[in-house]
Design an enzyme around this catalytic site. Structure first.
Site, PDB file in Angstrom:
ATOM      1  N   CYS A  34     -11.212  15.287  22.357  1.00  0.00           N
ATOM      2  CA  CYS A  34     -12.159  13.962  22.505  1.00  0.00           C
ATOM      3  C   CYS A  34     -11.370  13.693  21.268  1.00  0.00           C
ATOM      4  O   CYS A  34     -11.397  14.596  20.214  1.00  0.00           O
ATOM      5  CB  CYS A  34     -13.559  13.634  22.574  1.00  0.00           C
ATOM      6  SG  CYS A  34     -13.909  14.227  24.476  1.00  0.00           S
ATOM      7  N   ASP A 447       9.521  -3.381 -12.050  1.00  0.00           N
ATOM      8  CA  ASP A 447       9.863  -4.576 -11.531  1.00  0.00           C
ATOM      9  C   ASP A 447       9.454  -6.061 -11.752  1.00  0.00           C
ATOM     10  O   ASP A 447       8.018  -5.958 -12.301  1.00  0.00           O
ATOM     11  CB  ASP A 447       9.107  -4.904  -9.296  1.00  0.00           C
ATOM     12  CG  ASP A 447       9.279  -5.171  -8.340  1.00  0.00           C
ATOM     13  OD1 ASP A 447      10.423  -5.324  -8.193  1.00  0.00           O
ATOM     14  OD2 ASP A 447       8.632  -6.064  -8.692  1.00  0.00           O
TER      15      ASP A 447
END
Length: 501
Positions: A34, A447
């Site tokens: 599970c 940037d």
């Protein structure tokens, strides 16, 4: 994670969905495995064994729980983050390399012997490359069985099995049901499959859910993809991001739309055997296997970023479905506006990209490969001579295979090769590392958006100062960049309100 028994037990007892994909729970008394969040009553500790992957559980003789569907949980975030041999191998396996080229092909891509690869993967994951690839094929088979009415022989071929017998045995072993029983059970629940629609062009359509770990903030990732989309290759239409895909079996088209607990993916494929690869690339594109709580917790420790993280937790990094395409587009976008970069890329796609007949919108092209762009004359590049020559140099490197653009690329080696191309500097290299290589710690510190945001946060706008400040955000600087970019009002930071065609 699976070796920390106490932590795993706590996760199972609290049904903590954050750990889905980190490990699976094998229950010896029932023979099933599970996911940690399974809603069933937690088994007794003495009956539990924890395993790293579904493939390991299947190799140990466990079958998938029919209630929590552990085979369909989000992938482990570990494999997208790690840069070591096993992490690179897992990314390549997810991209279908073993299905197409076998373990020999995987070993050749990584530069190791077959024995070394098998030993390393087995030691860490409890299953070898073939077993892991087989688990992926079983998951693809289940999707096709339950969501289409394709004949099961076609499902076997489409999901990558070499024979009907291997297909039947795998489905029976993993799901404790034959393929026919699996389809009948789905029909009995009132959700019968539909035959993949066929158009005059050979499209076969499928719809599926791409799960993710919450929280998931879709605005910046979908906003970025829409705002930078190449006309003809990408579009935002009716609240969905759409784009063409260059897949091993032929072209494809995907539509992706976010919901509260999953991303809906509508695929149009020319070859159903590309399903696993298409899903893997879409998950990579949207960074769906990220562990957002781990990322946010680390970034929130910095006082500059803490308010941003609290405001919008769960940001993802917008990536790519094609690393070669991303490299070319980043050079096209050097020192120009987003609009100009889109225009340049759209013109190249319209002229050199392979034609695609989109049955549902305005997509017309695959993004052209570097081989096609090497034939382009000067008139095709409306840009300075130096950038035009940079693109040509890059395309030669890409077409020669000098730059490894595969899912299992060595990140530092790729940085070195890309940085050696004349005209490519740190911004392009780090942006490529962030968006194509999936490096969680890439940092394009030069940037303009990063610099503006840093200044607004009280960080002095000098490269060395910004770089020094970013050390506190490691190893998640790619995610810090998303929060920094979001401080501006650029259209890439929000979901589009109108169609972008």
């Amino acid at each position: 994670m699976h070796t920390d028994t106490d932590a795993c037990l706590r996760a199972v007892r609290s049904r903590d969905a954050r750990f889905d994909g980190w490990f699976v729970t094998g229950v010896r008394s029932t023979g099933i495995y599970c996911r940690p969040s399974c809603p069933a009553t937690p088994p007794k500790a003495r009956n539990i064994t924890f395993l790293p992957t579904a493939a390991a559980a299947q190799s140990a003789g466990f079958r998938a729980c029919k209630r929590c569907r552990p085979d369909a949980s989000p992938g482990s975030p570990e494999w997208n983050v790690r840069a070591d041999l096993v992490g690179r191998a897992m990314r390549l396996i997810g991209d279908g390399v073993v299905d197409r080229d076998g373990v020999t092909g995987l070993a050749q891509r990584l530069g190791y012997s077959v024995r070394q690869i098998e030993r390393a993967v087995q030691a860490e994951l409890g299953a070898g490359p073939l077993a892991i690839a087989r688990a992926g094929r079983a998951q693809s088979a289940r999707i096709l069985i339950e969501t289409t009415t394709l004949p099961l022989a076609q499902v076997a071929h489409a999901s990558g099995f070499g024979s009907i017998r291997a297909f039947n045995e795998a489905v029976q072993e993993v799901f404790a049901m034959t393929p026919s029983q699996l389809r009948a059970a789905k029909t009995a629940r009132g959700r019968s499959g539909t035959s993949p629609e066929r158009d005059p062009s050979p499209w076969q359509r499928l719809s599926l859910r791409l799960p993710f770990r919450a929280p998931f903030h879709p605005d910046n990732v979908f906003g970025h993809l829409a705002a930078t989309g190449v006309p003809g290759v990408e579009e935002w239409r009716d609240g969905r991001y759409r784009r063409t895909l260059d897949l091993p079996g032929g072209p494809g088209i995907v539509e992706l739309s976010p919901t509260t607990d999953h991303v809906r993916a509508d695929l149009a494929l020319t070859d159903l055997s590309d399903l696993t690869v298409a899903v893997s690339r879409c998950r990579w594109l949207l960074d769906l296997d990220c562990d957002p709580e781990a990322v946010d917790a680390a970034l929130a420790e910095d006082p500059h970023l803490a308010p941003l993280v609290r405001r919008t937790p769960g940001r993802r990094v917008p990536r790519t479905v094609d690393s070669r395409e991303m490299a070319i587009r980043l050079v096209l976008g050097q020192q120009v506006s987003t609009k100009a970069a889109r225009t340049h890329a759209g013109r190249l796609a319209a002229t050199f990209g392979a034609h695609v007949d989109d049955p549902g919108g305005g997509l017309t092209r695959l993004f052209p490969g570097p081989e096609a762009l090497l034939t382009a004359g000067d008139e095709s590049f409306a840009m300075p001579v130096t950038r035009r020559e940079t693109i040509r140099s890059l395309c030669r490197v890409l077409s020669q295979g000098s730059l490894d653009t595969s899912a299992g690329a060595d990140r530092e080696e790729a940085r070195r090769v890309l940085g050696d191309v004349p005209g490519i500097g740190p911004w392009t290299v780090e942006s490529y590392a962030m968006r194509a290589l999936g490096d969680p710690d890439a940092f394009p510190g030069t940037d303009l958006g990063v610099r503006i945001a840093a200044r607004a946060l009280g960080i002095e706008d000098r490269p060395r100062v910004i770089e020094s400040a970013s050390a506190r955000w490691r190893p998640w600087r790619s995610y810090a960049v998303q929060h920094l970019w979001a401080t501006g009002d650029h259209e890439a930071n929000k979901l589009p309100e109108e169609d972008i065609l």
